[in-house]
Design an enzyme around this catalytic site. Structure first.
Site, PDB file in Angstrom:
ATOM      1  N   HIS A  62     -16.529  64.241  47.543  1.00  0.00           N
ATOM      2  CA  HIS A  62     -17.111  65.464  47.004  1.00  0.00           C
ATOM      3  C   HIS A  62     -18.353  65.900  47.773  1.00  0.00           C
ATOM      4  O   HIS A  62     -19.082  65.072  48.305  1.00  0.00           O
ATOM      5  CB  HIS A  62     -17.543  65.256  45.544  1.00  0.00           C
ATOM      6  CG  HIS A  62     -16.433  64.839  44.648  1.00  0.00           C
ATOM      7  ND1 HIS A  62     -16.626  64.029  43.561  1.00  0.00           N
ATOM      8  CD2 HIS A  62     -15.105  65.113  44.669  1.00  0.00           C
ATOM      9  CE1 HIS A  62     -15.483  63.819  42.945  1.00  0.00           C
ATOM     10  NE2 HIS A  62     -14.541  64.463  43.601  1.00  0.00           N
ATOM     11  N   TYR A 132     -26.498  58.617  39.580  1.00  0.00           N
ATOM     12  CA  TYR A 132     -27.006  59.263  40.783  1.00  0.00           C
ATOM     13  C   TYR A 132     -27.892  60.449  40.451  1.00  0.00           C
ATOM     14  O   TYR A 132     -27.695  61.162  39.486  1.00  0.00           O
ATOM     15  CB  TYR A 132     -25.889  59.648  41.744  1.00  0.00           C
ATOM     16  CG  TYR A 132     -24.795  60.539  41.229  1.00  0.00           C
ATOM     17  CD1 TYR A 132     -24.729  61.877  41.608  1.00  0.00           C
ATOM     18  CD2 TYR A 132     -23.801  60.045  40.400  1.00  0.00           C
ATOM     19  CE1 TYR A 132     -23.699  62.694  41.170  1.00  0.00           C
ATOM     20  CE2 TYR A 132     -22.765  60.844  39.970  1.00  0.00           C
ATOM     21  CZ  TYR A 132     -22.722  62.171  40.350  1.00  0.00           C
ATOM     22  OH  TYR A 132     -21.708  62.976  39.911  1.00  0.00           O
ATOM     23  N   ASP A 169      -9.279  65.649  42.582  1.00  0.00           N
ATOM     24  CA  ASP A 169      -9.342  64.851  43.802  1.00  0.00           C
ATOM     25  C   ASP A 169      -7.982  64.758  44.491  1.00  0.00           C
ATOM     26  O   ASP A 169      -7.910  64.590  45.706  1.00  0.00           O
ATOM     27  CB  ASP A 169      -9.896  63.463  43.506  1.00  0.00           C
ATOM     28  CG  ASP A 169     -11.379  63.511  43.151  1.00  0.00           C
ATOM     29  OD1 ASP A 169     -12.001  64.582  43.306  1.00  0.00           O
ATOM     30  OD2 ASP A 169     -11.914  62.476  42.714  1.00  0.00           O
TER      31      ASP A 169
END
Length: 182
Positions: A62, A132, A169
């Site tokens: 990504h 993250y 994905d």
């Protein structure tokens, strides 16, 4: 905190100083002053994300395009993943190259992935919790995905199974067809 440039020097593997004894451990998982000093930049993180994945889940590759490109500071607080960054800056001498590292709750390492890189990881443990920080907000209209198994990139995923992918994905494109950074 120790900062180790990987084969693509803009991507840093960060190892915190951990203080531990028979009661447990303590470490600073993030300190803006220290991070900016060791990374040699002035990062402004605006969003924290937390995901949980089961073994075999692969997320990525990504990225977000300018004007909403994201730098990411990633770590694992439970379990273990193999984390990957792919240089998608066309003018870079390392365009199309990748670096990877095992991140785990045990090793407490973090990976700094600057804007201009596609990012992904595969869960190696039964479950993993992945945290993250990002330097820009999630903007779906700027989000893109490169195929995790693009042979032109040749990522050596440390797996002997077909990973589980999201519908999004599964639609990842080849690097040759991807919108990249100039």
């Amino acid at each position: 905190m120790l900062a180790e440039p990987l084969a693509i020097p803009d991507v840093l593997l960060l190892t915190p100083k951990v203080f531990g004894d028979d009661r447990g451990f303590f470490y600073e998982s993030f300190n803006a002053r220290v991070f900016n000093e060791v990374a040699g930049l002035q990062a402004d993180f605006v969003q924290d994300n937390h995901s949980r994945s089961t073994k075999g889940v692969l997320r990525g590759l990504h990225y977000q395009l300018p004007s909403h490109a994201q730098g990411k500071l990633v770590r694992v607080v439970q379990g273990e993943v193999f984390d990957v960054a792919v240089d998608i800056r066309r003018a870079s001498p390392t365009f199309g190259k990748w670096v990877g590292a095992v991140l785990s709750a045990e090793n407490k390492r973090q990976l700094w992935i600057p804007a201009g890189f596609a990012h992904g990881f595969v869960t190696l443990s039964d479950t993993a919790e992945f945290l993250y920080k990002t330097t820009d907000f999630y903007s779906p209209q700027y989000e893109r995905c490169i195929a995790w198994d693009d042979p032109a990139i040749g990522i050596e995923w440390p797996i002997d199974f077909t990973p589980s992918l999201s519908g999004k994905d599964q639609l990842g494109v080849a690097l040759a067809d991807a919108d990249c950074f100039d």
